[in-house]
Design a protein around this motif. Structure first.
Motif, PDB file in Angstrom:
ATOM      1  N   LYS A  48     -15.594  -6.083   4.370  1.00 39.67           N
ATOM      2  CA  LYS A  48     -15.794  -5.574   5.738  1.00 39.67           C
ATOM      3  C   LYS A  48     -14.944  -4.333   6.040  1.00 39.67           C
ATOM      4  O   LYS A  48     -15.157  -3.676   7.051  1.00 39.67           O
ATOM      5  CB  LYS A  48     -15.499  -6.661   6.775  1.00 39.67           C
ATOM      6  CG  LYS A  48     -16.374  -7.889   6.636  1.00 39.67           C
ATOM      7  CD  LYS A  48     -17.843  -7.570   6.776  1.00 39.67           C
ATOM      8  CE  LYS A  48     -18.680  -8.824   6.664  1.00 39.67           C
ATOM      9  NZ  LYS A  48     -20.084  -8.559   6.543  1.00 39.67           N
ATOM     10  N   LYS A  84     -18.493  -7.060  12.392  1.00 38.68           N
ATOM     11  CA  LYS A  84     -19.634  -6.217  12.756  1.00 38.68           C
ATOM     12  C   LYS A  84     -19.161  -5.194  13.791  1.00 38.68           C
ATOM     13  O   LYS A  84     -18.417  -5.545  14.703  1.00 38.68           O
ATOM     14  CB  LYS A  84     -20.754  -7.075  13.343  1.00 38.68           C
ATOM     15  CG  LYS A  84     -21.976  -6.313  13.785  1.00 38.68           C
ATOM     16  CD  LYS A  84     -23.003  -7.285  14.331  1.00 38.68           C
ATOM     17  CE  LYS A  84     -24.103  -6.597  15.065  1.00 38.68           C
ATOM     18  NZ  LYS A  84     -24.979  -7.562  15.747  1.00 38.68           N
ATOM     19  N   THR A  86     -20.742  -1.927  16.224  1.00 39.65           N
ATOM     20  CA  THR A  86     -21.848  -1.110  16.691  1.00 39.65           C
ATOM     21  C   THR A  86     -21.264   0.037  17.498  1.00 39.65           C
ATOM     22  O   THR A  86     -20.570  -0.195  18.487  1.00 39.65           O
ATOM     23  CB  THR A  86     -22.813  -1.929  17.579  1.00 39.65           C
ATOM     24  OG1 THR A  86     -23.221  -3.094  16.870  1.00 39.65           O
ATOM     25  CG2 THR A  86     -24.022  -1.113  17.971  1.00 39.65           C
TER      26      THR A  86
END
Length: 115
Positions: A48, A84, A86
């Protein structure tokens, strides 16, 4: 359980790799919280860490993360582990190239209806 926060990137740390092969990278996101903005440290581990490669300080992001906790010598520690990101303006999960225009979806003629 996943959590989310939105804010501006304050800083992105360099990659740290340990003798065991474990690697992590941290970033700080400023989250507006009324009169006192909060500077939230998030860590990204192993595969990640690459999520931070194309990001810059000052960029608005939404980060999805898990809370991890552990005990060490009678003391307890928490980490926010991101998985994650965005960036502002991105719409996750929507790929314009896969959108199919209405005209090509195949119109159903009255004769095709089975009843």
């Amino acid at each position: 359980m996943a959590y989310e926060l939105t804010g501006k990137i304050k800083l992105i740390q360099e990659l740290k790799t340990f003798d065991s092969g474990f690697s992590k990278r941290e970033m700080v996101v400023i989250v507006e919280d009324g009169k006192y903005p909060q500077e939230i440290n998030l860590e990204f581990v192993q595969d990640k860490v690459s999520l931070l490669d194309k990001l810059q300080p000052g960029q608005e992001v939404t980060v999805t993360f898990d809370i991890r906790g552990r005990e060490y010598n009678g003391r307890y520690f928490n980490n926010l582990q991101g998985w994650k990101i965005t960036a502002a303006g991105e719409q996750p999960g929507i790929a314009p190239a896969t959108a199919v225009p209405m005209a090509t979806r195949g119109a159903i003629e009255d004769d095709d209806i089975p009843f």
